[in-house]
Design a protein around this motif. Structure first.
Motif, PDB file in Angstrom:
ATOM      1  N   SER A 125       0.783  -1.191   0.039  1.00 44.93           N
ATOM      2  CA  SER A 125       0.072   0.148   0.122  1.00 44.93           C
ATOM      3  C   SER A 125       0.883   1.320  -0.016  1.00 44.93           C
ATOM      4  CB  SER A 125      -0.875  -0.141   1.208  1.00 44.93           C
ATOM      5  OG  SER A 125      -1.657   1.091   1.232  1.00 44.93           O
ATOM      6  N   ASN A 126       1.847   1.322   0.676  1.00 45.06           N
ATOM      7  CA  ASN A 126       2.982   2.408   0.794  1.00 45.06           C
ATOM      8  C   ASN A 126       3.654   2.348  -0.618  1.00 45.06           C
ATOM      9  OD1 ASN A 126       2.239   2.941   3.533  1.00 45.06           O
ATOM     10  ND2 ASN A 126       4.010   1.880   4.311  1.00 45.06           N
ATOM     11  N   GLU A 128       2.220   1.753  -3.412  1.00 44.35           N
ATOM     12  CA  GLU A 128       1.216   2.122  -4.396  1.00 44.35           C
ATOM     13  C   GLU A 128       1.141   3.798  -4.429  1.00 44.35           C
ATOM     14  OE1 GLU A 128      -3.328   1.209  -5.451  1.00 44.35           O
ATOM     15  OE2 GLU A 128      -2.785   0.880  -3.392  1.00 44.35           O
ATOM     16  N   HIS A 129       1.301   4.322  -2.734  1.00 41.04           N
ATOM     17  CA  HIS A 129       1.120   5.370  -2.530  1.00 41.04           C
ATOM     18  C   HIS A 129       2.120   6.426  -3.262  1.00 41.04           C
ATOM     19  CE1 HIS A 129      -2.494   6.910  -0.316  1.00 41.04           C
ATOM     20  NE2 HIS A 129      -2.363   5.782   0.379  1.00 41.04           N
ATOM     21  N   LYS A 132       1.938   6.812  -6.839  1.00 42.39           N
ATOM     22  CA  LYS A 132       0.721   7.548  -7.573  1.00 42.39           C
ATOM     23  C   LYS A 132       1.431   9.074  -7.211  1.00 42.39           C
ATOM     24  CE  LYS A 132      -3.438   5.078  -6.411  1.00 42.39           C
ATOM     25  NZ  LYS A 132      -4.553   5.020  -5.598  1.00 42.39           N
ATOM     26  N   GLU A 133       2.275   9.543  -6.243  1.00 41.61           N
ATOM     27  CA  GLU A 133       2.809  10.592  -5.918  1.00 41.61           C
ATOM     28  C   GLU A 133       3.752  10.854  -6.963  1.00 41.61           C
ATOM     29  OE1 GLU A 133       4.282  10.990  -1.960  1.00 41.61           O
ATOM     30  OE2 GLU A 133       2.571  10.826  -1.109  1.00 41.61           O
TER      31      GLU A 133
END
Length: 141
Positions: A125-126, A128-129, A132-133
């Motif tokens: 999840s980290n 993926e974040h 995206k950033e």
């Protein structure tokens, strides 16, 4: 109080195997304590009620002892002492298991929706974040 005795009755009659195994272990551990409690604390006042005769010595004689013949007697006093031991041990075990079941039911509460996320899913999840950033930053350039 009525509910407490009903639960105790249900426990004594319908207890599952784990409850019974725990009861045996705890009962064994408390045996010496309860026996001393009964013999040294509870029974002396009761012996006052029986004209200073120790309850364990109470018996119903079926056949008197004679020369070469042993006495035959039913030792109901010892049965009473052992029964008191049993009741104290059973109530103690019931209270302990009731407390354990209360904690168990709180742990298995379906309303408690808090679920610990596994470490690998949290890392994904980290990542993926961060991706995206990074994509947002690349689009702005």
């Amino acid at each position: 109080m009525k509910k407490f005795f009903q639960e105790f009755k249900d426990f004594a009659v319908k207890g599952n195997m784990i409850d019974m195994a725990v009861a045996v272990v705890i009962g064994t551990a408390f045996n010496a304590v309860v026996s001393t409690l009964v013999k040294k604390v509870i029974m002396p006042p009761l012996s006052l009620l029986t004209e200073d005769v120790t309850l364990a010595n109470k018996k119903y004689i079926l056949r008197e002892a004679a020369e070469g013949i042993e006495e035959v007697a039913i030792g109901y006093g010892e049965l009473i002492e052992v029964s008191i031991d049993f009741i104290i041990i059973a109530l103690t075990i019931f209270v302990v298991i009731k407390g354990m079941n209360r904690f168990k039911s709180k742990a298995e509460d379906p309303k408690d929706k808090e679920v610990i996320t596994p470490k690998n899913i949290e890392l994904l999840s980290n990542i993926e974040h961060l991706m995206k950033e990074q994509n947002e930053l690349l689009k702005k350039k």
